[in-house]
Design a protein around this motif. Structure first.
Motif, PDB file in Angstrom:
ATOM      1  N   LEU A  91       0.831  -1.201   0.000  1.00  0.00           N
ATOM      2  CA  LEU A  91       0.000   0.000   0.000  1.00  0.00           C
ATOM      3  C   LEU A  91       0.865   1.250   0.000  1.00  0.00           C
ATOM      4  N   LEU A  92       0.479   2.192  -0.857  1.00  0.00           N
ATOM      5  CA  LEU A  92       1.085   3.522  -0.851  1.00  0.00           C
ATOM      6  C   LEU A  92      -0.005   4.436  -0.315  1.00  0.00           C
ATOM      7  N   GLY A  93       0.183   4.945   0.905  1.00  0.00           N
ATOM      8  CA  GLY A  93      -0.950   5.580   1.585  1.00  0.00           C
ATOM      9  C   GLY A  93      -1.975   4.485   1.822  1.00  0.00           C
ATOM     10  N   ASN A  94      -3.228   4.715   1.327  1.00  0.00           N
ATOM     11  CA  ASN A  94      -4.255   3.672   1.495  1.00  0.00           C
ATOM     12  C   ASN A  94      -4.476   2.886   0.216  1.00  0.00           C
ATOM     13  N   GLU A  95      -3.678   3.198  -0.805  1.00  0.00           N
ATOM     14  CA  GLU A  95      -3.948   2.604  -2.114  1.00  0.00           C
ATOM     15  C   GLU A  95      -3.094   1.364  -2.360  1.00  0.00           C
ATOM     16  N   ASP A  96      -3.738   0.291  -2.805  1.00  0.00           N
ATOM     17  CA  ASP A  96      -3.013  -0.936  -3.157  1.00  0.00           C
ATOM     18  C   ASP A  96      -2.369  -0.721  -4.532  1.00  0.00           C
ATOM     19  N   VAL A  97      -1.016  -0.609  -4.548  1.00  0.00           N
ATOM     20  CA  VAL A  97      -0.342  -0.336  -5.826  1.00  0.00           C
ATOM     21  C   VAL A  97       0.413  -1.572  -6.332  1.00  0.00           C
ATOM     22  N   SER A  98       0.157  -2.733  -5.710  1.00  0.00           N
ATOM     23  CA  SER A  98       0.918  -3.945  -6.043  1.00  0.00           C
ATOM     24  C   SER A  98       1.028  -4.165  -7.560  1.00  0.00           C
ATOM     25  N   ALA A  99      -0.105  -3.945  -8.277  1.00  0.00           N
ATOM     26  CA  ALA A  99      -0.106  -4.259  -9.714  1.00  0.00           C
ATOM     27  C   ALA A  99       0.671  -3.234 -10.536  1.00  0.00           C
ATOM     28  N   GLU A 100       0.858  -2.033  -9.991  1.00  0.00           N
ATOM     29  CA  GLU A 100       1.521  -0.979 -10.788  1.00  0.00           C
ATOM     30  C   GLU A 100       3.037  -1.030 -10.725  1.00  0.00           C
ATOM     31  N   LEU A 101       3.550  -1.952  -9.901  1.00  0.00           N
ATOM     32  CA  LEU A 101       4.989  -1.898  -9.613  1.00  0.00           C
ATOM     33  C   LEU A 101       5.841  -2.664 -10.598  1.00  0.00           C
ATOM     34  N   ARG A 102       5.219  -3.468 -11.455  1.00  0.00           N
ATOM     35  CA  ARG A 102       5.999  -4.450 -12.205  1.00  0.00           C
ATOM     36  C   ARG A 102       6.588  -3.919 -13.507  1.00  0.00           C
ATOM     37  N   SER A 103       6.307  -2.663 -13.898  1.00  0.00           N
ATOM     38  CA  SER A 103       6.800  -2.199 -15.203  1.00  0.00           C
ATOM     39  C   SER A 103       8.319  -2.054 -15.219  1.00  0.00           C
ATOM     40  N   GLU A 104       8.896  -2.098 -16.447  1.00  0.00           N
ATOM     41  CA  GLU A 104      10.343  -1.935 -16.603  1.00  0.00           C
ATOM     42  C   GLU A 104      10.770  -0.545 -16.136  1.00  0.00           C
ATOM     43  N   GLU A 105       9.919   0.449 -16.421  1.00  0.00           N
ATOM     44  CA  GLU A 105      10.248   1.833 -16.049  1.00  0.00           C
ATOM     45  C   GLU A 105      10.415   1.961 -14.523  1.00  0.00           C
ATOM     46  N   VAL A 106       9.477   1.363 -13.798  1.00  0.00           N
ATOM     47  CA  VAL A 106       9.533   1.444 -12.331  1.00  0.00           C
ATOM     48  C   VAL A 106      10.724   0.633 -11.799  1.00  0.00           C
ATOM     49  N   GLY A 107      10.995  -0.520 -12.416  1.00  0.00           N
ATOM     50  CA  GLY A 107      12.135  -1.355 -11.993  1.00  0.00           C
ATOM     51  C   GLY A 107      13.457  -0.629 -12.167  1.00  0.00           C
ATOM     52  N   LEU A 108      13.588   0.047 -13.301  1.00  0.00           N
ATOM     53  CA  LEU A 108      14.820   0.782 -13.587  1.00  0.00           C
ATOM     54  C   LEU A 108      14.989   1.947 -12.601  1.00  0.00           C
ATOM     55  N   ALA A 109      13.881   2.666 -12.380  1.00  0.00           N
ATOM     56  CA  ALA A 109      13.930   3.784 -11.431  1.00  0.00           C
ATOM     57  C   ALA A 109      14.252   3.272 -10.026  1.00  0.00           C
ATOM     58  N   ALA A 110      13.674   2.119  -9.661  1.00  0.00           N
ATOM     59  CA  ALA A 110      13.925   1.547  -8.329  1.00  0.00           C
ATOM     60  C   ALA A 110      15.406   1.230  -8.175  1.00  0.00           C
ATOM     61  N   SER A 111      16.004   0.675  -9.214  1.00  0.00           N
ATOM     62  CA  SER A 111      17.422   0.332  -9.148  1.00  0.00           C
ATOM     63  C   SER A 111      18.255   1.593  -8.927  1.00  0.00           C
ATOM     64  N   LYS A 112      17.897   2.667  -9.612  1.00  0.00           N
ATOM     65  CA  LYS A 112      18.674   3.915  -9.458  1.00  0.00           C
ATOM     66  C   LYS A 112      18.438   4.577  -8.097  1.00  0.00           C
ATOM     67  N   PHE A 113      17.169   4.700  -7.710  1.00  0.00           N
ATOM     68  CA  PHE A 113      16.881   5.346  -6.415  1.00  0.00           C
ATOM     69  C   PHE A 113      17.461   4.530  -5.250  1.00  0.00           C
ATOM     70  N   SER A 114      17.537   3.206  -5.435  1.00  0.00           N
ATOM     71  CA  SER A 114      17.945   2.355  -4.308  1.00  0.00           C
ATOM     72  C   SER A 114      19.416   2.541  -3.926  1.00  0.00           C
ATOM     73  N   ALA A 115      20.179   3.233  -4.771  1.00  0.00           N
ATOM     74  CA  ALA A 115      21.589   3.483  -4.431  1.00  0.00           C
ATOM     75  C   ALA A 115      21.711   4.629  -3.423  1.00  0.00           C
ATOM     76  N   ARG A 116      20.603   5.342  -3.186  1.00  0.00           N
ATOM     77  CA  ARG A 116      20.680   6.511  -2.278  1.00  0.00           C
ATOM     78  C   ARG A 116      20.469   6.073  -0.823  1.00  0.00           C
ATOM     79  N   PRO A 117      21.394   6.499   0.046  1.00  0.00           N
ATOM     80  CA  PRO A 117      21.312   6.087   1.450  1.00  0.00           C
ATOM     81  C   PRO A 117      19.991   6.448   2.106  1.00  0.00           C
ATOM     82  N   GLU A 118      19.445   7.639   1.782  1.00  0.00           N
ATOM     83  CA  GLU A 118      18.209   8.067   2.461  1.00  0.00           C
ATOM     84  C   GLU A 118      17.035   7.168   2.066  1.00  0.00           C
TER      85      GLU A 118
END
Ligand code: DC
Length: 238
Positions: A91-118
């Motif tokens: 859930l993001l806030g109260n919204e179930d976003v499970s289905a929106e997470l699987r795109s290549e765009e989100v995966g690529l962004a996740a890989s980049k953002f995940s390098a940030r310590p914060e």
């Protein structure tokens, strides 16, 4: 300490954590789900948390290559998980976003953002809180080495990069997408490189992880090897 507090503490101390780390396409998610189902454990898909934070940041117009994430923005992103046996709702806030997470765009962004310590810091508490309530199979990149160093059983799944790219390609075709194999392969290599070389929590097997090369194994074969290890370690007949 009263009786019930003692019982709660004892119960929590005996909760089980099995970790599965490794690169994309090594079969972690399928195997984690099936293992969790077999043992009746909940599933923690930590990649989904990184994907959710990426989705929220993209939605707030922050690009993965932005110099900095605006101060305080991370604290406004409310991510929570509802774990279940062999599955997980995000859930993001109260919204179930499970289905929106699987795109290549989100995966690529996740890989980049995940390098940030914060970003890594922001997700640590959510991940650990799941293990305080349930027996879990946790899958990701740093589950055994960083998030759950005390896990009872740790695995690191790998497979050669061509095999992993072929699996990913087949998955995308099945979803009705029309990818180019060469692009899937090069994006996977770039993602591996980024995940392996970041300064913080790089993707490496924990020192006490059991490393399994799945290149020429079927999912059933991998499952059987892992179940045997878990059974032996926890004294369960599988
Ligand atoms: O497993 P996945 O493809 O859903 O993960 C997406 C990205 O999230 C991955 O490229 C790196 C990051 N990630 C991470 O840094 N640490 C984790 N424990 C899980 C994922």
């Amino acid at each position: 300490m009263n009786g019930s507090t003692k019982r709660n503490r004892k119960q929590k101390e005996s909760l089980i954590v099995v970790t599965i780390d490794g690169p994309a396409g090594a079969g972690k998610t399928t195997i984690a789900r099936r293992l969790a189902e077999r043992f009746g454990f909940c599933m923690l898909d930590s990649g989904a948390l990184y994907r959710a934070i990426a989705l929220a940041l993209l939605g707030a117009q922050v690009t993965p290559d932005a110099e900095a994430i605006p101060e305080d923005l991370l604290s406004t992103i409310k991510i929570s998980v509802q774990p279940g046996v062999g599955r997980m709702k995000l859930l993001l806030g109260n919204e179930d976003v499970s289905a929106e997470l699987r795109s290549e765009e989100v995966g690529l962004a996740a890989s980049k953002f995940s390098a940030r310590p914060e970003v890594r810091k922001a997700l640590l508490g959510v991940q650990r809180s799941v293990a305080k309530q349930h027996n879990i199979v946790a899958e990701g990149r740093d589950m055994g080495a960083v998030v759950f160093p005390f896990a009872q059983v740790k695995f690191f799944l790998t497979a050669d990069s061509e095999e992993r790219a072929k699996r990913r390609y087949a998955e995308l075709l099945e979803k009705g997408e029309h990818p180019f194999y060469s692009q899937v392969f090069s994006e996977m290599r770039a993602r591996d490189h980024r995940d392996e070389t970041r300064d913080l929590a790089p993707m490496v097997p924990a020192a006490d992880a059991i490393v399994i090369d799945t290149t020429s194994l079927t999912p059933d074969g991998v499952l059987s090897i892992m179940s045997d290890h878990i059974g032996a370690k926890l004294g369960i007949v599988t």
